[in-house]
Design a protein around this motif. Structure first.
Motif, PDB file in Angstrom:
ATOM      1  N   ALA A 566      25.139 -23.318 -71.739  1.00  0.00           N
ATOM      2  CA  ALA A 566      24.039 -22.354 -71.707  1.00  0.00           C
ATOM      3  C   ALA A 566      23.554 -22.170 -70.279  1.00  0.00           C
ATOM      4  O   ALA A 566      23.459 -23.135 -69.509  1.00  0.00           O
ATOM      5  N   SER A 567      23.225 -20.954 -69.912  1.00  0.00           N
ATOM      6  CA  SER A 567      22.770 -20.671 -68.551  1.00  0.00           C
ATOM      7  C   SER A 567      21.398 -21.302 -68.317  1.00  0.00           C
ATOM      8  O   SER A 567      20.631 -21.553 -69.254  1.00  0.00           O
ATOM      9  N   ILE A 568      21.085 -21.535 -67.056  1.00  0.00           N
ATOM     10  CA  ILE A 568      19.775 -22.079 -66.720  1.00  0.00           C
ATOM     11  C   ILE A 568      18.677 -21.091 -67.129  1.00  0.00           C
ATOM     12  O   ILE A 568      17.578 -21.504 -67.528  1.00  0.00           O
ATOM     13  N   LYS A 569      18.976 -19.810 -67.081  1.00  0.00           N
ATOM     14  CA  LYS A 569      17.989 -18.812 -67.503  1.00  0.00           C
ATOM     15  C   LYS A 569      17.699 -18.937 -68.994  1.00  0.00           C
ATOM     16  O   LYS A 569      16.535 -18.930 -69.410  1.00  0.00           O
ATOM     17  N   TYR A 570      18.749 -19.045 -69.801  1.00  0.00           N
ATOM     18  CA  TYR A 570      18.553 -19.133 -71.255  1.00  0.00           C
ATOM     19  C   TYR A 570      17.744 -20.382 -71.601  1.00  0.00           C
ATOM     20  O   TYR A 570      16.810 -20.340 -72.402  1.00  0.00           O
ATOM     21  N   ARG A 571      18.107 -21.500 -70.974  1.00  0.00           N
ATOM     22  CA  ARG A 571      17.397 -22.747 -71.239  1.00  0.00           C
ATOM     23  C   ARG A 571      15.925 -22.636 -70.823  1.00  0.00           C
ATOM     24  O   ARG A 571      15.026 -23.123 -71.520  1.00  0.00           O
ATOM     25  N   THR A 572      15.686 -21.991 -69.687  1.00  0.00           N
ATOM     26  CA  THR A 572      14.317 -21.851 -69.183  1.00  0.00           C
ATOM     27  C   THR A 572      13.504 -20.918 -70.064  1.00  0.00           C
ATOM     28  O   THR A 572      12.349 -21.201 -70.403  1.00  0.00           O
ATOM     29  N   ASP A 573      14.080 -19.791 -70.429  1.00  0.00           N
ATOM     30  CA  ASP A 573      13.359 -18.824 -71.259  1.00  0.00           C
ATOM     31  C   ASP A 573      12.937 -19.425 -72.592  1.00  0.00           C
ATOM     32  O   ASP A 573      11.846 -19.135 -73.107  1.00  0.00           O
ATOM     33  N   VAL A 574      13.798 -20.268 -73.171  1.00  0.00           N
ATOM     34  CA  VAL A 574      13.459 -20.908 -74.453  1.00  0.00           C
ATOM     35  C   VAL A 574      12.331 -21.914 -74.258  1.00  0.00           C
ATOM     36  O   VAL A 574      11.395 -21.986 -75.059  1.00  0.00           O
ATOM     37  N   ALA A 575      12.404 -22.709 -73.196  1.00  0.00           N
ATOM     38  CA  ALA A 575      11.363 -23.714 -72.951  1.00  0.00           C
ATOM     39  C   ALA A 575      10.015 -23.082 -72.649  1.00  0.00           C
ATOM     40  O   ALA A 575       8.966 -23.678 -72.905  1.00  0.00           O
ATOM     41  N   MET A 576      10.027 -21.863 -72.116  1.00  0.00           N
ATOM     42  CA  MET A 576       8.779 -21.202 -71.736  1.00  0.00           C
ATOM     43  C   MET A 576       7.879 -20.883 -72.923  1.00  0.00           C
ATOM     44  O   MET A 576       6.683 -20.663 -72.746  1.00  0.00           O
ATOM     45  N   MET A 577       8.416 -20.858 -74.135  1.00  0.00           N
ATOM     46  CA  MET A 577       7.574 -20.545 -75.286  1.00  0.00           C
ATOM     47  C   MET A 577       6.753 -21.744 -75.743  1.00  0.00           C
ATOM     48  O   MET A 577       5.940 -21.636 -76.662  1.00  0.00           O
ATOM     49  N   SER A 713      18.921 -13.887 -72.858  1.00  0.00           N
ATOM     50  CA  SER A 713      17.495 -13.801 -73.166  1.00  0.00           C
ATOM     51  C   SER A 713      16.783 -12.909 -72.165  1.00  0.00           C
ATOM     52  O   SER A 713      17.301 -12.620 -71.081  1.00  0.00           O
ATOM     53  N   ASN A 714      15.573 -12.514 -72.540  1.00  0.00           N
ATOM     54  CA  ASN A 714      14.733 -11.673 -71.684  1.00  0.00           C
ATOM     55  C   ASN A 714      13.285 -12.109 -71.827  1.00  0.00           C
ATOM     56  O   ASN A 714      12.834 -12.458 -72.923  1.00  0.00           O
ATOM     57  N   VAL A 715      12.572 -12.090 -70.729  1.00  0.00           N
ATOM     58  CA  VAL A 715      11.136 -12.357 -70.733  1.00  0.00           C
ATOM     59  C   VAL A 715      10.448 -11.174 -70.059  1.00  0.00           C
ATOM     60  O   VAL A 715      10.811 -10.794 -68.942  1.00  0.00           O
ATOM     61  N   LEU A 716       9.481 -10.598 -70.742  1.00  0.00           N
ATOM     62  CA  LEU A 716       8.746  -9.456 -70.211  1.00  0.00           C
ATOM     63  C   LEU A 716       7.280  -9.816 -70.027  1.00  0.00           C
ATOM     64  O   LEU A 716       6.672 -10.462 -70.890  1.00  0.00           O
ATOM     65  N   GLU A 717       6.738  -9.367 -68.931  1.00  0.00           N
ATOM     66  CA  GLU A 717       5.302  -9.484 -68.678  1.00  0.00           C
ATOM     67  C   GLU A 717       4.689  -8.102 -68.856  1.00  0.00           C
ATOM     68  O   GLU A 717       5.145  -7.133 -68.237  1.00  0.00           O
ATOM     69  N   LEU A 718       3.694  -8.000 -69.725  1.00  0.00           N
ATOM     70  CA  LEU A 718       3.016  -6.733 -69.981  1.00  0.00           C
ATOM     71  C   LEU A 718       1.595  -6.820 -69.431  1.00  0.00           C
ATOM     72  O   LEU A 718       0.826  -7.730 -69.810  1.00  0.00           O
ATOM     73  N   THR A 719       1.261  -5.886 -68.566  1.00  0.00           N
ATOM     74  CA  THR A 719      -0.039  -5.916 -67.906  1.00  0.00           C
ATOM     75  C   THR A 719      -0.750  -4.591 -68.139  1.00  0.00           C
ATOM     76  O   THR A 719      -0.209  -3.525 -67.833  1.00  0.00           O
ATOM     77  N   ALA A 720      -1.977  -4.666 -68.685  1.00  0.00           N
ATOM     78  CA  ALA A 720      -2.749  -3.455 -68.926  1.00  0.00           C
ATOM     79  C   ALA A 720      -3.143  -2.817 -67.600  1.00  0.00           C
ATOM     80  O   ALA A 720      -3.561  -3.502 -66.661  1.00  0.00           O
TER      81      ALA A 720
END
Length: 721
Positions: A566-577, A713-720
């Motif tokens: 698994a890529s470091i990105k995939y592992r990181t994105d999962v841990a971020m939750m 995986s993808n992580v999005l930041e939504l800012t008003a």
């Protein structure tokens, strides 16, 4: 004229008599939930209703019924499973509970406590039903006190925390089960006539196979946004039992509490037995709202310092295992700095001299630093970490002992083991007898002595790696059936002492992974270790399951090398939750991985208030599709973080838009994809756009296309704006 006056007086008298005879009704309510009980003419208390709070309180009177007794006793008229079963000192196995009084008071935390006292008319035995209602969170805690005023011991065979009754067309139960490294698997089934039992008999690691969690949907299956559903969990760090029984009239009774298996309890004269609390919530708009109710309650009342920040950390276990020394550890502090995390956690293997802890076969119980690997003791490590700008944490497993240890040699009477049977080992260890006050002092002293010598220690990992088997307490002597219960109560005594002296010391609750996952323990701990399985693909399912009951800041999720493909990105994105951390050899990371990780830690730190304190919306379940989508939304709806995980996506499988939730439809949100490797572009089609909350919740986010999305995986930041 006199006749008319007489008739009028009779009519008034009849009116007041009817008022006097009206059943007394007791309401336990939050802003949106109502539990109604009433007192029957026979003096018994009945449950009339549980569900959505009615708009007009006067309508509650129409729900009065004597069909479902609130806390059914054994060996009387009812022939299904009772909530309580006792035997009096004269051998009589019956119990009748009649209403004595009720009271409602404001608790210290602002909740409303309702207590209902019941008493047997023939025997001096009383039961008090307690309900603590949290208005804004729509959560109710329910527990029971059993009081013995007889001259001899009262034998408790069953002693439930709570009993609830339901009348619906159908019932759908979701349970959470698994094993080591495969915790919190979700399984839903329809309840049919008869009994369904979910329980544990493991003692210490009570939740290894089954978690004390359940969801009950009424009439039809509930999903995240629709359906009538109740969530329940027992705040008890030991054996539990949930019994669901559908009778011949299709009524369901739910009985929750300590598992009575092997736990017949002898309540001494003048003593009171208090059961653990059932923590429950209810929603008419699906599982998602029920989870958010529990999360809000947990952060405020159920978890230690639940509204305070957590520390991202680096653990040494997967880098070194048992093979390290003082200087090796000091070099690892540099890895924490490279990642940008503020805490280093030293795991197992740092103690034992006569029997050095060089593997899991020896040393457990001897909590002195191993002089051959730590000649300058923990104090040196704490100072070296501080010199490098890193806080220091350490692992302990204070409830356990290896047979190959000085503690085992000095105090064989402190160990749970059957004197007539061979010792039975798990991970080469046995359980200490916490029911013994001397052992309680010893276990408390492990942490207290360490903190007294090294006040700079900033974090503790408290582990528990085995269940009870062939267990016997020398201290309890002829009351062996008290062992399972008294062990947990004794553990709480130790933890009460810890928190009295160290009220805010961060401590992780670990039990070989998810062997302890309950709010009975979490009031003493900041977080828990969900599973030793840190493969990101498996972790998606594990974290998804636990997210139904626990907020993200309680769920420790680490980036490791368990799944090396698994890529470091995939592992990181999962841990971020969850509460993100690392257990990885930093020196083996490529420059690109290290740079990515350092930025990910910075972004996670910046966004953690939203992830830890925001509302969770589970959008697409990994149980339904080859992806998992979820998002956290801030209370003000000005910020959101969206997570998308592709699982084992099939060739040319098309992923449709995902409709977001929880946003302000009137606000416009700038969408930014984060957690990207240097030199790569975001793959989300709406990256960089500004779209309204209404659009995102009605039309949804577009998904990446292509056949190369396997475990990405993808992580999005939504800012008003």
């Amino acid at each position: 004229m006199i006749k008319k006056i007489t008739i009028g007086l009779l009519a008034i008298a009849c009116f007041f008599n009817a008022e006097a005879q009206a059943p007394k009704q007791i309401a336990v309510q939050t802003n949106n939930i109502s539990l109604l009980l009433s007192v029957g003419v026979n003096g018994r208390v009945y449950q009339n209703y549980f569900g959505k709070k009615l708009l007009n309180p006067a309508d509650n009177a129409a729900l009065v019924s004597t069909r479902h007794e609130a806390y059914i006793t054994g060996s009387m008229e009812d022939q299904f499973e009772p909530a309580i079963k006792v035997t009096h000192s004269d051998g009589n196995p019956s119990l009748v509970l009649q209403y004595v009084s009720d009271a409602q008071t404001k608790a210290a935390d602002g909740a409303t406590e309702t207590s209902i006292e019941l008493k047997d008319p023939k025997y001096p035995v009383s039961v008090v039903l307690h309900y603590l209602a949290y208005d804004k969170e729509d959560v109710i805690k329910a527990w029971t006190e059993i009081k013995n005023a007889e001259k001899s011991a009262l034998t408790l065979t069953s002693y439930a925390s709570n009993m609830l009754h339901f009348d619906a067309d159908k019932y759908f139960l979701t349970q959470f089960h698994g094993d080591w490294a495969s915790e919190a698997k979700m399984q839903e089934s329809e309840l049919t006539n008869g009994s369904k039992v979910i329980d544990s008999k493991l003692g210490t690691r009570a939740n290894e196979y089954t978690s004390p969690l359940f969801m009950l949907a009424l009439n039809k299956k509930a999903d995240e946004t629709s359906g009538e559903v109740m969530l329940g969990t027992l705040a008890w760090t030991g054996n539990f039992r949930f019994q669901f029984e559908v009778d011949q009239l299709n009524s369901l009774r739910v009985i929750t509490g300590i598992n009575p298996y092997g736990s017949e309890y002898h309540l001494a004269p003048g003593k009171t037995f208090t059961t653990p609390a059932l923590v429950l919530t209810y929603s008419t708009t699906g599982k998602g709202q029920a989870s958010r109710n529990l999360h809000k309650w947990a952060r405020q009342y159920g978890v230690l310092d639940g509204t305070q920040p957590r520390m991202t950390l680096l653990n040494n276990w997967e880098t070194t295992g048992f093979k390290f020394d003082e200087q090796k550890l000091v070099t690892l502090f540099d890895g924490a700095n490279k990642l940008g995390v503020p805490l280093f956690l030293l795991d197992d293997g740092w103690f034992g001299n006569k029997y050095p802890r060089v593997n899991d076969k020896a040393g457990l119980g001897d909590w002195d630093e191993n002089k051959s690997i730590l000649p300058h003791n923990i104090e040196y490590l704490v100072k070296q970490a501080e010199a490098k700008g890193v806080k220091f944490g350490i692992w302990i497993e204070p409830e356990m002992v290896n047979p190959k240890s000085e503690l085992y040699e000095k105090h064989p009477e402190w160990i749970l083991k059957n004197p007539m049977r061979d010792e039975n080992y798990q991970r080469n260890q046995l359980v200490l007898d916490l029911t013994n006050p001397k052992v309680q002092d010893y276990v408390y002293g492990i942490l207290d002595n360490m903190m007294t010598k090294n006040p700079g220690i900033a974090f503790i990992k408290w582990d528990c790696n085995r269940t009870m088997s062939n267990a016997y307490s020398t201290y309890l002597k002829d009351q062996q059936s008290h062992l399972y219960v008294d062990y947990v109560l004794s553990l709480y005594k130790v933890l009460d002492r810890v928190r009295a002296k160290y009220p805010h010391l961060p401590i992780m609750l670990c039990s070989g992974g998810g062997g302890r996952t309950d709010y009975g323990a979490l009031k003493y701990f900041n977080e828990f270790w969900l599973s030793d399985d840190t493969d990101p693909l498996e972790r998606i399912y594990i974290q998804w399951g636990y997210s139904n009951f626990f907020p993200s800041n309680t769920m420790a999720a680490h980036i490791t090398s368990w799944n090396k493909t698994a890529s470091i990105k995939y592992r990181t994105d999962v841990a971020m939750m969850g509460r993100m951390g690392y257990d990885i050899d930093v020196d083996k990371m490529t420059p690109a991985e290290l740079k990515f990780s350092h930025q990910a830690v910075a972004d996670y730190t910046r966004l953690s208030p939203v992830i830890w304190q925001g509302d969770l919306y589970r959008l697409i379940s990994p149980y339904d599709e080859n992806r998992a989508d979820m998002m956290f939304v801030s209370e003000k709806k000005d910020k959101a973080v969206f997570f998308n995980y592709f699982l084992n996506k099939r060739y040319k499988e098309v992923m449709t838009n995902v409709k977001l939730q929880g946003l302000d439809p009137q606000k416009k949100y700038k969408i930014t994809e984060i957690n990207l490797m240097e030199g790569t572009k975001g793959t989300m089609p709406d990256n960089g756009k500004t779209l309204s909350g209404d659009y995102l919740m009605t039309i949804g986010l577009g998904m990446p296309r292509g056949s190369t999305l396997q475990q990405t995986s993808n992580v999005l930041e939504l800012t008003a704006q």
